[in-house]
Write an enzyme that holds these catalytic residues in place. Structure first.
Site, PDB file in Angstrom:
ATOM      1  N   ARG A  52      36.046  51.336  48.726  1.00  0.00           N
ATOM      2  CA  ARG A  52      36.097  50.394  47.597  1.00  0.00           C
ATOM      3  C   ARG A  52      35.328  49.116  47.938  1.00  0.00           C
ATOM      4  O   ARG A  52      34.692  48.500  47.069  1.00  0.00           O
ATOM      5  CB  ARG A  52      37.544  50.080  47.213  1.00  0.00           C
ATOM      6  CG  ARG A  52      37.619  49.224  45.939  1.00  0.00           C
ATOM      7  CD  ARG A  52      39.029  49.033  45.440  1.00  0.00           C
ATOM      8  NE  ARG A  52      39.853  48.357  46.425  1.00  0.00           N
ATOM      9  CZ  ARG A  52      41.177  48.247  46.348  1.00  0.00           C
ATOM     10  NH1 ARG A  52      41.814  48.766  45.320  1.00  0.00           N
ATOM     11  NH2 ARG A  52      41.863  47.630  47.278  1.00  0.00           N
ATOM     12  N   ARG A 100      24.166  24.315  47.121  1.00  0.00           N
ATOM     13  CA  ARG A 100      24.793  24.729  45.865  1.00  0.00           C
ATOM     14  C   ARG A 100      23.771  24.911  44.748  1.00  0.00           C
ATOM     15  O   ARG A 100      23.000  24.010  44.448  1.00  0.00           O
ATOM     16  CB  ARG A 100      25.860  23.715  45.434  1.00  0.00           C
ATOM     17  CG  ARG A 100      26.584  24.158  44.156  1.00  0.00           C
ATOM     18  CD  ARG A 100      27.698  23.216  43.763  1.00  0.00           C
ATOM     19  NE  ARG A 100      28.378  23.721  42.568  1.00  0.00           N
ATOM     20  CZ  ARG A 100      27.969  23.491  41.321  1.00  0.00           C
ATOM     21  NH1 ARG A 100      26.906  22.752  41.093  1.00  0.00           N
ATOM     22  NH2 ARG A 100      28.625  24.008  40.304  1.00  0.00           N
ATOM     23  N   LYS A 147      36.786  43.949  43.317  1.00  0.00           N
ATOM     24  CA  LYS A 147      37.861  43.185  43.961  1.00  0.00           C
ATOM     25  C   LYS A 147      37.319  41.847  44.456  1.00  0.00           C
ATOM     26  O   LYS A 147      37.125  41.637  45.662  1.00  0.00           O
ATOM     27  CB  LYS A 147      38.471  44.012  45.103  1.00  0.00           C
ATOM     28  CG  LYS A 147      39.855  43.540  45.518  1.00  0.00           C
ATOM     29  CD  LYS A 147      40.559  44.605  46.319  1.00  0.00           C
ATOM     30  CE  LYS A 147      41.840  44.123  46.975  1.00  0.00           C
ATOM     31  NZ  LYS A 147      42.873  43.653  46.063  1.00  0.00           N
ATOM     32  N   GLU A 179      47.603  45.430  34.144  1.00  0.00           N
ATOM     33  CA  GLU A 179      48.190  45.653  35.478  1.00  0.00           C
ATOM     34  C   GLU A 179      48.997  44.422  35.856  1.00  0.00           C
ATOM     35  O   GLU A 179      49.146  43.493  35.052  1.00  0.00           O
ATOM     36  CB  GLU A 179      47.091  45.942  36.505  1.00  0.00           C
ATOM     37  CG  GLU A 179      46.051  44.839  36.592  1.00  0.00           C
ATOM     38  CD  GLU A 179      44.848  45.177  37.472  1.00  0.00           C
ATOM     39  OE1 GLU A 179      44.992  45.967  38.420  1.00  0.00           O
ATOM     40  OE2 GLU A 179      43.774  44.614  37.213  1.00  0.00           O
ATOM     41  N   LEU A 203      41.910  46.979  38.466  1.00  0.00           N
ATOM     42  CA  LEU A 203      41.460  47.343  39.810  1.00  0.00           C
ATOM     43  C   LEU A 203      41.869  48.789  40.070  1.00  0.00           C
ATOM     44  O   LEU A 203      42.993  49.194  39.739  1.00  0.00           O
ATOM     45  CB  LEU A 203      42.094  46.432  40.862  1.00  0.00           C
ATOM     46  CG  LEU A 203      41.523  46.697  42.258  1.00  0.00           C
ATOM     47  CD1 LEU A 203      40.113  46.126  42.385  1.00  0.00           C
ATOM     48  CD2 LEU A 203      42.420  46.149  43.340  1.00  0.00           C
TER      49      LEU A 203
HETATM   50  N1  PDD Z   1      46.062  43.361  45.574  1.00  0.00           N
HETATM   51  N2  PDD Z   1      45.515  45.341  40.931  1.00  0.00           N
HETATM   52  C1  PDD Z   1      45.192  44.128  41.388  1.00  0.00           C
HETATM   53  C2  PDD Z   1      44.762  43.083  40.432  1.00  0.00           C
HETATM   54  C3  PDD Z   1      45.269  43.862  42.779  1.00  0.00           C
HETATM   55  O1  PDD Z   1      44.947  42.651  43.247  1.00  0.00           O
HETATM   56  C4  PDD Z   1      45.717  44.880  43.658  1.00  0.00           C
HETATM   57  C5  PDD Z   1      45.812  44.682  45.143  1.00  0.00           C
HETATM   58  C6  PDD Z   1      46.051  46.147  43.115  1.00  0.00           C
HETATM   59  C7  PDD Z   1      46.498  47.290  43.967  1.00  0.00           C
HETATM   60  O2  PDD Z   1      45.430  47.807  44.739  1.00  0.00           O
HETATM   61  P1  PDD Z   1      45.690  48.504  46.154  1.00  0.00           P
HETATM   62  O3  PDD Z   1      46.662  49.600  45.902  1.00  0.00           O
HETATM   63  O4  PDD Z   1      44.354  49.003  46.546  1.00  0.00           O
HETATM   64  O5  PDD Z   1      46.252  47.444  47.072  1.00  0.00           O
HETATM   65  C8  PDD Z   1      45.926  46.332  41.748  1.00  0.00           C
HETATM   66  C9  PDD Z   1      46.124  43.056  46.980  1.00  0.00           C
HETATM   67  C10 PDD Z   1      47.194  43.790  47.704  1.00  0.00           C
HETATM   68  C11 PDD Z   1      46.197  41.552  47.152  1.00  0.00           C
HETATM   69  O6  PDD Z   1      45.506  40.882  46.404  1.00  0.00           O
HETATM   70  O7  PDD Z   1      46.918  41.051  48.013  1.00  0.00           O
END
Ligand code: PDD
Length: 283
Positions: A52, A100, A147, A179, A203
């Site tokens: 990812r 910047r 992400k 989500e 995500l």
């Molecule tokens: N967050 N959706 C969002 C918006 C997220 O930020 C995350 C993960 C997930 C779950 O993804 P995964 O199963 O790959 O961790 C879904 C991480 C844990 C964080 O920001 O700390």
């Protein structure tokens, strides 16, 4: 206790690690991250997170600064230097530092930072009692499949939830749950697991992919489609997944009790399966 962190090729005590004030991650949120869980000194779903990361970087026109094997070696060295048995490894790659400007020079040297967070990941009080969530409008940008480190809106949403006496927030767009602030959202009705389908709206959780695979292997029915807050409130169970929370039951949504008000059998079983299988497959 001071941690050893990784910055651009060096392992340093956290108070000696430095990143430029001109870093585009700092000035423009121009960077991506991953959070990988460590159980018993091993990395959970490492390959999923590594893949990812490459995808997130590619979507922002960035190259991967390291190969999968180099990332693995850095993660392992960091665990070793911090005696990390259980917890999280945070990894961030930004486009780099430059004066910047909205445009950037091609071929900038990227900034790479990793650090550890010790945590008893498998024994979570939240998982035992279940969490409460409130709903808030999803006001994030339209590429939530990348992400990025732009976490201001999720932070504000979670802060609003905590100030309202809840644990987290579910984000709602066009009437449907996208989500959670940092996790994927699910409901269970009549034994069927429902979670939003993959698109640019959410995500693509690495934990989501694993949990849905285990659910299907255990002959549970999974439907990938959007659901509303009202449907969730009327469900038998609700839960979230993420690298840091695994599978955690949701027992209250906007003040309405879900099901019997405690962790339900499907969420409990998926949590057990996920932790067992993760222990076996961790590297
Ligand atoms: N967050 N959706 C969002 C918006 C997220 O930020 C995350 C993960 C997930 C779950 O993804 P995964 O199963 O790959 O961790 C879904 C991480 C844990 C964080 O920001 O700390």
């Amino acid at each position: 206790m001071s941690r050893i962190v990784y910055v651009n090729g060096e392992f340093l005590p956290e108070d000696q690690a430095k990143v430029s004030v001109f870093d585009r991650g700092f000035l423009m949120a121009d960077g991506v991250y991953e959070v990988t869980t460590v159980i018993d000194g091993k990395l959970v779903d490492f390959d999923g997170h590594a893949a990812r990361l490459v995808r997130s970087l590619g979507e922002l026109d960035m190259d991967a600064p390291h190969s999968r094997d180099e990332w693995l070696a850095i993660h392992r060295e960091l665990m070793h230097r911090n005696d990390l048995e259980n917890g999280l490894i945070y990894l961030q790659v930004t486009r780099g530092a430059t004066d910047r400007d909205f445009t950037w020079p091609e071929g900038l040297e990227q900034t790479v930072v990793l650090f550890t967070q010790a945590k008893n990941v498998t024994e979570s009080p939240a998982a035992k009692r279940g969490i409460s969530v409130i709903s808030v409008p999803d006001q994030r940008w339209r590429r939530r499949d990348i992400k990025t480190v732009q976490l201001l809106y999720p932070s504000m949403a979670k802060m609003a939830a905590v100030r309202a006496g809840a644990d987290d927030a579910w984000l709602v767009e066009d009437g449907f749950v996208t989500e959670g602030t940092s996790n994927n959202a699910y409901i269970v009705k009549g034994g069927r697991i429902v979670t939003r389908d993959l698109s640019h709206d959410i995500l693509h959780g690495i934990t989501r992919a694993a949990v849905l695979r285990y659910a299907r292997e255990a002959q549970m029915e999974v439907v990938e489609r959007p659901f509303t807050i009202e449907e969730a409130q009327a469900a038998d169970e609700a839960f979230i997944t993420s690298a840091s929370s695994f599978v955690t039951p949701v027992v209250k949504i906007d003040g309405t009790t879900v099901g019997l008000g405690g962790p339900g059998p499907v969420a409990k079983r998926l949590r057990e399966i996920y932790i067992d299988e993760s222990r076996k497959a961790a590297v």
